[in-house]
Design a protein around this motif. Structure first.
Motif, short mmCIF file in Angstrom:
data_model
loop_
_atom_site.label_atom_id
_atom_site.label_comp_id
_atom_site.label_asym_id
_atom_site.label_seq_id
_atom_site.Cartn_x
_atom_site.Cartn_y
_atom_site.Cartn_z
N ASP A 119 59.66 72.52 4.04
CA ASP A 119 61.12 72.50 4.54
C ASP A 119 61.48 74.02 4.61
OD1 ASP A 119 62.10 70.16 5.45
OD2 ASP A 119 62.64 69.33 3.72
N GLY A 120 61.07 74.63 3.28
CA GLY A 120 61.28 76.24 3.17
C GLY A 120 62.61 76.18 2.46
N PHE A 121 62.80 75.23 1.61
CA PHE A 121 64.30 75.39 0.70
C PHE A 121 63.93 75.58 -0.83
CE2 PHE A 121 65.69 72.00 3.90
CZ PHE A 121 65.99 72.69 4.72
N ASN A 125 60.75 80.30 -1.61
CA ASN A 125 60.59 80.54 -0.29
C ASN A 125 61.88 81.03 0.30
OD1 ASN A 125 57.90 79.85 -0.07
ND2 ASN A 125 58.38 77.60 -0.15
N VAL A 126 62.97 80.85 -0.26
CA VAL A 126 64.30 81.32 0.49
C VAL A 126 64.60 82.64 0.18
CG1 VAL A 126 66.77 81.33 0.04
CG2 VAL A 126 65.79 79.12 -0.01
N GLY A 127 63.96 83.16 -0.98
CA GLY A 127 63.96 84.76 -1.45
C GLY A 127 63.03 85.51 -0.50
N ARG A 128 61.69 84.89 -0.18
CA ARG A 128 60.87 85.41 0.52
C ARG A 128 61.55 85.74 2.20
NH1 ARG A 128 55.14 85.35 -0.86
NH2 ARG A 128 54.84 85.59 1.24
N LEU A 129 62.15 84.57 2.46
CA LEU A 129 62.62 84.53 3.82
C LEU A 129 63.93 85.81 4.00
CD1 LEU A 129 63.59 83.59 6.71
CD2 LEU A 129 65.14 81.84 5.57
N VAL A 130 64.68 85.92 2.84
CA VAL A 130 65.68 86.95 2.95
C VAL A 130 65.16 88.32 2.83
CG1 VAL A 130 67.75 87.97 1.42
CG2 VAL A 130 67.41 85.27 1.79
N GLY A 132 62.26 89.25 4.01
CA GLY A 132 61.90 89.51 5.42
C GLY A 132 60.28 89.34 5.44
N ASN A 133 59.78 88.48 4.45
CA ASN A 133 58.35 88.06 4.23
C ASN A 133 58.38 86.70 3.77
OD1 ASN A 133 55.71 88.35 3.95
ND2 ASN A 133 56.03 88.77 1.70
N PRO A 134 58.62 85.78 5.00
CA PRO A 134 58.58 84.26 4.82
C PRO A 134 57.51 83.71 4.88
CG PRO A 134 59.34 85.03 7.09
CD PRO A 134 59.40 86.48 6.54
N ARG A 135 57.29 82.60 3.89
CA ARG A 135 56.19 81.98 3.81
C ARG A 135 56.38 80.81 4.78
NH1 ARG A 135 55.79 80.36 -1.60
NH2 ARG A 135 54.23 82.16 -2.14
N PHE A 136 57.37 79.94 4.69
CA PHE A 136 57.57 78.86 5.67
C PHE A 136 59.01 78.96 5.92
CE2 PHE A 136 54.61 76.83 2.35
CZ PHE A 136 53.81 76.80 3.11
N LYS A 137 59.38 79.29 7.42
CA LYS A 137 60.55 79.48 7.84
C LYS A 137 61.24 77.75 7.79
CE LYS A 137 59.39 83.15 10.68
NZ LYS A 137 59.40 83.74 12.15
N PRO A 138 62.35 77.57 7.49
CA PRO A 138 63.09 76.41 7.47
C PRO A 138 63.01 75.72 9.06
CG PRO A 138 64.57 77.66 6.17
CD PRO A 138 63.28 78.74 6.71
N CYS A 139 62.87 74.47 9.24
CA CYS A 139 62.25 74.33 10.42
C CYS A 139 63.21 74.13 11.62
CB CYS A 139 61.99 72.60 10.40
SG CYS A 139 60.60 72.37 9.00
N THR A 140 64.69 73.66 11.44
CA THR A 140 65.59 73.91 12.29
C THR A 140 65.80 75.24 12.75
OG1 THR A 140 66.74 71.80 11.76
CG2 THR A 140 67.85 73.26 13.11
N PRO A 141 66.24 76.31 11.87
CA PRO A 141 66.51 77.34 12.47
C PRO A 141 65.46 78.10 13.12
CG PRO A 141 67.35 77.28 10.30
CD PRO A 141 66.24 76.14 10.40
N HIS A 142 63.89 78.12 12.61
CA HIS A 142 62.82 78.35 13.24
C HIS A 142 62.65 77.65 14.57
CE1 HIS A 142 58.23 78.88 12.57
NE2 HIS A 142 58.75 80.02 13.76
N MET A 174 71.08 82.83 10.12
CA MET A 174 71.43 84.16 10.11
C MET A 174 70.42 85.11 9.34
SD MET A 174 72.42 86.71 7.29
CE MET A 174 73.05 85.53 6.13
N ASN A 175 69.51 84.77 8.50
CA ASN A 175 68.76 85.58 7.86
C ASN A 175 67.56 85.90 9.01
OD1 ASN A 175 69.05 86.76 4.88
ND2 ASN A 175 69.52 84.59 4.73
N LEU A 176 67.04 84.93 9.58
CA LEU A 176 66.12 85.06 10.44
C LEU A 176 66.39 86.06 11.90
CD1 LEU A 176 64.73 81.41 11.01
CD2 LEU A 176 63.52 83.30 9.89
N LEU A 177 67.57 85.78 12.21
CA LEU A 177 68.16 86.58 13.43
C LEU A 177 68.22 87.98 13.08
CD1 LEU A 177 70.55 84.11 15.02
CD2 LEU A 177 68.59 84.87 15.90
N ILE A 178 68.60 88.44 11.68
CA ILE A 178 68.78 90.11 11.34
C ILE A 178 67.62 90.60 11.01
CG2 ILE A 178 71.14 89.51 10.64
CD1 ILE A 178 70.17 89.68 7.76
N GLN A 179 66.22 89.88 11.07
CA GLN A 179 65.29 90.47 10.37
C GLN A 179 64.52 91.54 11.43
OE1 GLN A 179 64.13 90.21 7.60
NE2 GLN A 179 65.32 88.67 6.88
#
Length: 297
Positions: A119-121, A125-130, A132-142, A174-179
Motif C-alpha cells: 500500500d505504501g503507507f 515508505n512514506v519517507g522514501r516517497l517524500v 524522491g526515492n520511492p520503493r512503493f508508490k501508494p496505489c491510487t496516486p500512482h 502532491m508529493n508524486l507530482l512535485i518530484q
C-alpha cells in the motif's frame, strides 16, 4: 470534444503487461504472493478484498486471505501480521481499512514489514516517497499518474490543484507530482476543508484532482476551459431508481465535462487503476525480495 478517460482500458493494459512480468518471476521459481487481511464485517470492505483477490488470480499472483473477528483483541491482528512478515511466500501484505475502533490503525501500518508494504503507507515508505526515492508508490496516486500519462497529459510546468489532503491520496499525490521525475515537475496546490474560495483555485488550474470524499463538490462553474479533471471520489447517494442509490464522485460529471478537455468517470475511472497498481507493487515486491530483475510497465 471532451475525452472520457477509460480507466478500465488503461488498467487492463497494465494488468496484461504485469502478467508477462509474473511469468518472468515464475521462470525463476518465484510466484508473487499477496496476503489480504480483513478485520471487519463491513460489506464494502469485503467487496474490495474480493475484487483484489480476483485481480490477483487473473494474472497469476497467489492470494492469501485472512479474516479476523472484529471483536477480538488487536493482538490477534498483530500476531497475524508478524506471521505474514516471516512467510517468504508472501511478498505483499494489505490490511483492509478501516479496522475496528479498538485497533490502532497507525500501529497496524507500522507493524507491516516495509518491504511487504504494497500500500505504501509504512512511515519508511512514506519517507522514501517524500525524499524522491520511492520503493512503493501508494496505489491510487500512482494510478492517477498512469491515467494522466495514458491521456498524454504533461504535468511538467503545469498548475495542478489537488482537492483533499488525506494520507491515502491527497498528500502522496502532491508529493508524486512535485518530484523531479516523469509525470512530476508540476506546481501543486493542495486544497481542503478550510480552503477559502475553492472555485478561485480550481479555475486557475490546468489539472484538477478531486479527492476530498465530498459528493459532487466540484462542478463545471469551478473550472476553466480545457482543464483535465481526475475524480478520485466514490460516494453512494440516494437516488430515485431501483437500487435507491447511485454512485457519484467528487465532481459533478455532466457540468464538468462541458468544460474539461478530459475527465475520468465514476465508476470506471480511477478505481481500476488502484487495483492495477496494487498488483504492480506486489510484482515489484516479489522481485525486490527474491533478487529477480523485473522491468515494470
Amino acid at each position: 470534444m471532451t475525452r472520457i478517460i477509460d480507466g478500465n482500458e488503461v488498467g487492463n493494459r497494465i494488468r496484461n503487461e504485469l502478467e508477462g512480468r509474473v511469468d518472468t518471476l515464475e521462470q525463476q521459481g518465484v510466484t508473487p504472493g499477496l496476503a489480504t487481511v480483513l478485520m471487519s464485517d463491513d460489506g464494502a470492505s469485503e467487496t474490495y478484498v474480493s475484487m483484489k483477490q480476483q485481480a490477483c488470480d487473473e494474472i497469476g499472483i497467489e492470494s492469501y486471505h485472512h479474516e479476523i473477528d472484529p471483536d477480538t483483541s488487536s493482538d490477534v491482528l498483530m500476531d497475524r501480521i508478524d506471521a505474514l512478515n516471516e512467510n517468504p511466500g508472501v511478498h505483499g501484505i494489505l490490511v483492509q481499512m478501516p479496522v475496528p475502533d479498538h485497533v490502532d490503525e497507525q500501529a497496524v501500518l507500522e507493524r507491516i514489514d516495509p518491504m511487504k508494504d504494497v500500500d505504501g503507507f509504512h512511515p519508511e515508505n512514506v519517507g522514501r516517497l517524500v525524499a524522491g526515492n520511492p520503493r512503493f508508490k501508494p496505489c491510487t496516486p500512482h494510478g492517477v499518474q498512469k491515467l494522466l500519462a495514458a491521456t498524454d497529459v504533461e504535468t511538467e510546468g503545469k498548475d495542478v490543484i489537488v482537492v483533499g489532503r488525506s494520507d491515502i491520496v491527497g498528500k502522496p499525490m502532491m508529493n508524486l507530482l512535485i518530484q523531479k521525475a516523469p509525470m512530476g515537475n508540476a506546481t501543486v496546490t493542495v486544497c481542503h476543508s478550510r480552503t477559502t474560495d475553492l472555485a478561485e483555485k480550481t479555475k486557475n488550474a490546468d489539472v484538477v484532482i478531486a479527492a476530498a470524499g465530498v459528493p459532487e463538490l466540484v462542478d463545471g462553474t469551478m473550472l476553466s476551459e480545457d482543464t483535465v479533471v481526475v475524480d478520485v471520489g466514490v460516494s453512494r447517494v440516494d437516488a430515485d431508481n431501483e437500487r435507491g442509490y447511485e454512485i457519484v464522485g467528487d465532481v459533478e460529471f455532466e457540468s464538468a465535462k462541458q468544460k474539461a478537455s478530459a475527465i475520468t468517470p465514476v465508476p470506471g475511472g480511477v478505481g481500476p487503476l488502484t487495483i492495477a497498481m496494487l498488483l504492480y507493487n506486489t510484482v515489484k515486491a516479489a522481485g525486490l525480495q527474491t533478487g529477480v530483475d523485473v522491468t515494470l510497465p
